[in-house]
Scaffold this active site. Structure first.
Site, PDB file in Angstrom:
ATOM      1  N   LYS A 111       0.829  -1.208   0.000  1.00  0.00           N
ATOM      2  CA  LYS A 111       0.000   0.000   0.000  1.00  0.00           C
ATOM      3  C   LYS A 111       0.861   1.255   0.000  1.00  0.00           C
ATOM      4  CE  LYS A 111      -4.454  -1.565   0.987  1.00  0.00           C
ATOM      5  NZ  LYS A 111      -4.692  -2.318   2.230  1.00  0.00           N
ATOM      6  N   LYS A 195      -8.780 -15.796 -12.422  1.00  0.00           N
ATOM      7  CA  LYS A 195      -9.678 -15.544 -11.312  1.00  0.00           C
ATOM      8  C   LYS A 195     -10.629 -14.399 -11.610  1.00  0.00           C
ATOM      9  CE  LYS A 195      -9.533 -15.083  -6.354  1.00  0.00           C
ATOM     10  NZ  LYS A 195      -8.790 -14.683  -5.179  1.00  0.00           N
ATOM     11  N   LYS A 198     -12.739  -8.016  -9.093  1.00  0.00           N
ATOM     12  CA  LYS A 198     -13.259  -6.736  -9.583  1.00  0.00           C
ATOM     13  C   LYS A 198     -12.178  -5.875 -10.218  1.00  0.00           C
ATOM     14  CE  LYS A 198     -13.422  -4.359  -5.091  1.00  0.00           C
ATOM     15  NZ  LYS A 198     -13.035  -5.428  -4.197  1.00  0.00           N
TER      16      LYS A 198
END
Ligand code: TRP
Length: 331
Positions: A111, A195, A198
């Site tokens: 992150k 997979k 989103k």
């Protein structure tokens, strides 16, 4: 009875992959274990979401989980920020979480790299808050994906450290819900990727209208057909069969398998039609329930209120005992 706990970040809508992966397992677990399922809205704040969007997402997730069949009578279903005891345990656990180990966490490093302008302390202590989520109910099992294994490992370390520091055997060391016993079905994307996710933009959402589902399935990657008899399927064709297996009948799967093995061509159109039809059959009742529930604020409020009460009862007991162990009880 063993306790199972899982936290869900309030982002986006559920897709077929979420449904046949985590959700189907949650539905089984709630029949066998004492389950806590909660929406991690504090965790969501690490990325500074727009207040309106955050609020809408929490409501969304709750409606979708209820529509899928999570039962507030069987499980404890709550919103993290409704349980202030979690924040207190987070504060206490922070005293024994070391800067070095937090900085080394893979999710934090990732992150921080993606978003160098928002490396806030909440992001750094994200695993401590997650540990507080889990330890507040002394959960035995946490169903986690690969990306959450390190957070669970850190939770075990914080639990051990607490027990050791105060010479008690208070916190359990939560275990991952083993993925083989979970029988996690991995639903592939429609673009030939491994997979459905989103971020990949290859999803069918539970809220998709039939027309949208037809269009997405029609657009799935295919080719000219098998190049001979009994050849092995390329990944993008195998993917369509994988989805067919979970939404359709075994006879239907055999039918198309036979066409493939016979080396026939020109049946992909039919396969896609069938696939779309069976996906719609699976998702339509859920979509209708999602819409009904979203329009029923009274029901949603009641679920949230009851869930918070149940969660706080269990959490308050932990906090009372932890305060005593630490020496925070008043005279
Ligand atoms: N970090 C988890 C995720 O990103 C969400 C989460 C927060 C969680 N608290 C938790 C999961 C406690 C399991 C247990 O998906």
């Amino acid at each position: 009875m063993d306790i199972v706990l899982s936290g869900i970040r309030p982002t986006g809508n559920l897709h077929l992959g979420n449904y046949f992966g985590a959700m189907v397992n949650f539905l089984k677990m709630q029949e066998t274990y004492k389950c806590f399922f909660f929406i991690a809205d504090w965790h969501a704040l690490t990325t500074h979401p727009d207040p309106k969007a955050l609020n809408a997402n929490v409501k969304n997730v709750l409606a979708e989980y209820l529509a899928c069949g999570l039962d507030p009578e069987k499980s404890t279903l709550y919103v993290q920020s409704d349980v202030p005891e979690i924040a207190e345990l987070y504060l206490l656990l922070n005293m024994q979480a070391y800067l070095g180990e937090l900085e080394k966490t893979v999710s934090f490093k990732e992150k921080a790299r993606q978003n160098p302008n928002n490396v806030n302390a909440g992001l750094l202590t994200y695993p401590v808050l997650q540990a507080a989520d889990i330890l507040i109910h002394n959960a035995d099992y946490v169903p986690v994906g690969k990306d959450q294994e390190q957070h669970l490992e850190m939770t075990r370390n914080f639990a051990k450290r607490f027990n050791h520091r105060y010479g008690v055997d208070y916190f359990k060391e939560p275990k991952a819900f083993a993925s083989d016993s979970q029988q996690m079905i991995k639903i592939p994307g429609l673009d030939g990727s491994g997979k459905m996710g989103k971020s990949e933009g290859n999803c069918i959402y539970l809220t998709d209208e039939p027309k949208a589902i037809e269009k997405k399935v029609k657009g799935a990657l295919t080719d000219n057909g098998p190049e001979g008899e009994n050849t092995s399927k390329p990944e993008y064709i195998e993917n369509l069969f994988t989805i067919l297996k979970v939404v359709s009948t075994p006879e239907m799967v055999t039918h198309y398998d036979n066409l493939w093995n016979a080396g026939e061509q020109r049946w992909y159109g039919n396969l896609k039609k069938q696939l779309a039809e069976d996906i719609i059959k699976t998702t339509a009742p859920i979509r209708e329930r999602i819409n009904d529930i979203k329009n029923n604020d009274d029901y949603l409020n009641e679920v949230i209120k009851k869930g918070a009460e149940k969660a706080r009862e269990s959490a308050a007991k932990t906090i009372r005992e932890v305060r005593e162990i630490i020496g925070l009880t008043k005279l």
